[in-house]
Enzyme design. Structure first.
Site, mmCIF file in Angstrom:
data_model
loop_
_atom_site.group_PDB
_atom_site.id
_atom_site.type_symbol
_atom_site.label_atom_id
_atom_site.label_comp_id
_atom_site.label_asym_id
_atom_site.label_seq_id
_atom_site.Cartn_x
_atom_site.Cartn_y
_atom_site.Cartn_z
ATOM 1 N N TYR A 1 -11.132 -0.667 14.181
ATOM 2 C CA TYR A 1 -9.771 -0.234 13.877
ATOM 3 C C TYR A 1 -8.852 -0.517 15.065
ATOM 4 O O TYR A 1 -7.781 -1.117 14.911
ATOM 5 C CB TYR A 1 -9.767 1.256 13.540
ATOM 6 N N GLY B 1 0.811 -1.211 0.000
ATOM 7 C CA GLY B 1 0.000 0.000 0.000
ATOM 8 C C GLY B 1 0.841 1.256 0.000
ATOM 9 O O GLY B 1 0.457 2.265 0.597
#
Length: 261
Positions: free
Chosen positions: A152, A14
């Site tokens: 998260y 990423g």
């Protein structure tokens, strides 16, 4: 300082945007060949060009084992992978009671399984060669559990456990596995979040940030978003320090009140 990175092969998952891009850029500045992945070739090509001539982007979706194999094989074409930065992750603000099972699984897939799939491949080769360094980009939210970002926080906490468990597999070798916990950083996604928040509240971005640090993160000692480039330097230093294995390096601006880490 020479970190010994000339001609070394680095994977930054990423790495087209945000903290990953900053890390990839720093490795490149130190002489490494950098491989980034994503799902959009045009975006990857642009990002690699911005990083430098020894940066290469490959379409490889780590949400699948096929994507992990594609990334590992592409990187191996340049030589043995010396460094793996597990950076892929998603976040949003949500109501725990409204988060569906499907969304929970998306969090686990993005924030954990992408790292597991590529680490399984790359770390095995590192152990066979007795050389290599892996880092997991976690978050200060892993320790400072956040109520309106529960999926998260939970997945970033799990990442710390994953990192330490894999470090246990390196005992007596020259392979190391660590984790890195950045705090709130001035990435594109975070800046967009605060811009939208400021608009909703009828404030300037500067006012929204000041209120955030006063009300949400009063313990933060810097009282400002972190420059992503600083994480690039921090990760390179962590990954090249042979004395650091199985540790979690904090770079959160002092948000977490602890003398450890």
């Amino acid at each position: 300082m020479d970190f010994g990175l000339k001609d070394k092969i680095v994977i930054v998952t990423g790495g087209a945007t945000g903290i990953g891009h900053a890390i990839a850029r720093t490795f490149h500045e130190e002489g490494a060949t950098v491989i980034i992945n994503g799902r959009d070739q045009a975006k990857l090509t642009k990002a690699a060009a911005a990083i430098g001539t020894r940066a290469h982007g490959v379409v490889a979706d780590l949400l699948t084992q096929e994507g992990a194999l594609a990334l590992a094989d592409f990187a191996a074409g340049f030589g043995p992978v010396s460094f793996l930065v597990n950076n892929i992750g998603v976040f949003d603000v949500n109501d725990f009671f409204e988060v569906s099972d499907e969304r929970w699984m998306e969090y686990f897939q993005h924030n954990l399984m992408t790292s597991i799939r590529i680490s399984r491949l790359v770390m095995k080769d590192m152990l066979a060669r007795n050389d290599g360094s892996i880092v997991f980009i976690s978050s200060e939210a892993a320790i400072r559990s956040i109520g309106n970002m529960t999926p998260y926080s939970v997945t970033k906490t799990a990442m710390l456990g994953l990192s330490r468990s894999l470090a246990e597999l390196t005992r007596g070798t020259n392979v190391r596995v660590n984790s890195y916990m950045p705090g709130s950083t001035a990435t594109e996604s975070v800046e967009t979040y605060f811009a939208d928040l400021a608009k909703q509240q009828g404030k300037t971005i500067e006012q929204a940030l000041a209120d955030f640090y006063r009300d949400v993160q009063p313990s933060n000692l810097t009282q400002k978003l972190i420059d992503p480039a600083l994480h690039g330097r921090g990760v390179v230093q962590l990954m090249t320090n042979a004395a650091m294995n199985g540790v979690c390096h904090r770079a959160d601006g002092g948000t977490i009140r602890s003398i450890f880490g």
